[in-house]
Structures are given as structure tokens and as C-alpha cells.
Design a protein around this motif. Structure first.
Motif, PDB file in Angstrom:
ATOM      1  N   GLU A  12       2.234  63.827 -17.412  1.00  0.00           N
ATOM      2  CA  GLU A  12       2.689  63.712 -16.023  1.00  0.00           C
ATOM      3  C   GLU A  12       4.170  64.052 -15.927  1.00  0.00           C
ATOM      4  N   ARG A  13       4.544  64.812 -14.900  1.00  0.00           N
ATOM      5  CA  ARG A  13       5.947  65.188 -14.699  1.00  0.00           C
ATOM      6  C   ARG A  13       6.786  64.043 -14.164  1.00  0.00           C
ATOM      7  N   LEU A  19       3.578  55.704 -15.217  1.00  0.00           N
ATOM      8  CA  LEU A  19       3.529  54.248 -15.404  1.00  0.00           C
ATOM      9  C   LEU A  19       2.453  53.612 -14.538  1.00  0.00           C
ATOM     10  N   ASP A  20       2.295  54.102 -13.318  1.00  0.00           N
ATOM     11  CA  ASP A  20       1.246  53.598 -12.431  1.00  0.00           C
ATOM     12  C   ASP A  20      -0.126  53.837 -13.044  1.00  0.00           C
ATOM     13  N   ALA A  21      -0.354  55.041 -13.539  1.00  0.00           N
ATOM     14  CA  ALA A  21      -1.636  55.357 -14.173  1.00  0.00           C
ATOM     15  C   ALA A  21      -1.851  54.475 -15.396  1.00  0.00           C
ATOM     16  N   LEU A  24      -2.894  50.928 -14.312  1.00  0.00           N
ATOM     17  CA  LEU A  24      -4.272  50.865 -13.830  1.00  0.00           C
ATOM     18  C   LEU A  24      -5.278  50.969 -14.977  1.00  0.00           C
ATOM     19  N   ILE A  25      -5.006  51.860 -15.911  1.00  0.00           N
ATOM     20  CA  ILE A  25      -5.928  52.060 -17.034  1.00  0.00           C
ATOM     21  C   ILE A  25      -5.936  50.838 -17.946  1.00  0.00           C
ATOM     22  N   LYS A  26      -4.752  50.345 -18.314  1.00  0.00           N
ATOM     23  CA  LYS A  26      -4.650  49.196 -19.220  1.00  0.00           C
ATOM     24  C   LYS A  26      -5.276  47.935 -18.616  1.00  0.00           C
ATOM     25  N   PRO A 105      -1.437  59.193  -4.438  1.00  0.00           N
ATOM     26  CA  PRO A 105      -1.393  58.002  -5.288  1.00  0.00           C
ATOM     27  C   PRO A 105      -2.809  57.571  -5.672  1.00  0.00           C
ATOM     28  N   TYR A 106      -2.923  56.970  -6.843  1.00  0.00           N
ATOM     29  CA  TYR A 106      -4.223  56.612  -7.388  1.00  0.00           C
ATOM     30  C   TYR A 106      -4.849  55.419  -6.689  1.00  0.00           C
TER      31      TYR A 106
END
Length: 132
Positions: A12-13, A19-21, A24-26, A105-106
Motif C-alpha cells: 500500500e502506498r 495500518l487500517d487494513a 481489520l485483518i488482525k 475505505p474498507y
């Protein structure tokens, strides 16, 4: 024997989006995560790429800028999930339509459904393979 932890790369650029991704994943999946800029993947050799169980790849507005990178990852059999702010149609990138696109945004539930659908399956333990 250590439990299998999938390795997810977030290319990601924008650091805050990465960090947001990651958050969410963690929150939903026990895994290892590597954050990097997309161009850093170009320095990874085949052995390093083979250890990726999923790569979330940020796609610029002009996706033709990264078609060589995408093809290299596909050739290395890296499972991909494209991410974009909105410059890419939800139907995908021309020539790579089979790879889904997650919009930023996710939405936590939506991205986790895409991730779980694209994540490389865990390897079978040797004893399970011997029984077949």
C-alpha cells in the motif's frame, strides 16, 4: 509442530490505509502481516514471493503502470486482492478481471470475506497426506 500462520502482505502506498487494513485483518484472523510499499515487491525474489499466502495490492488510478508487477506476482503464484480508492471499476482491471477489487475505505466484513476467499489454503500436515 508450529501452527500454520498465513503470511499476508499489504502493499500500500498510504501508510495509514495499510495500518487500517492490518487492524481489520488482525482482529479477524491469526496471521503474519508485512506492510510495504508496492514497488518494494519488485525486490523480492521467487523464494520470498512463494512465502506469501495473500497480497493486498494497491492499484493506482492508471493500473497500466503496474501490469508488469501484477504479472510477476501471478507468475510466482501469489494470491492477489486488488485495493483501490475508487479509480478501478469493481469488475476488475483489464486483463486481470478474475482478481477481486476491495474498495477503500474498507468495510471490515466485506474485506474479510474477500480475504478469506483469496487466501492460500493451509498446507496439509504430513500425517494427513499419508493417510490418503
Amino acid at each position: 509442530m508450529e501452527p500454520f500462520l498465513p503470511h499476508i502482505v499489504i502493499a500500500e502506498r498510504e501508510f495509514l490505509i495499510a495500518l487500517d487494513a492490518e487492524f481489520l485483518i488482525k482482529a479477524a484472523l491469526d496471521c503474519r502481516i508485512t506492510l510495504l510499499r508496492p514497488e518494494q515487491l519488485d525486490q523480492w525474489d521467487g523464494a520470498a514471493l512463494s512465502g506469501i499466502d495473500l497480497c493486498l495490492l494497491d492499484v493506482p488510478l492508471d493500473a497500466t503502470q503496474i501490469t508488469a508487477r501484477i504479472q510477476r506476482l501471478i507468475d510466482a503464484r501469489v494470491p492477489l486482492l486488488f485495493t483501490t480508492v475508487g479509480g478501478v471499476d469493481a469488475s476488475g482491471i483489464e486483463g486481470f478481471e478474475v482478481i477481486p477489487v476491495a474498495k477503500k475505505p474498507y468495510d471490515g466484513e466485506a474485506i474479510m470475506a474477500l480475504i478469506k476467499g483469496r487466501l492460500r489454503p493451509a498446507p496439509q500436515p504430513p500425517e494427513a497426506m499419508d493417510q490418503n
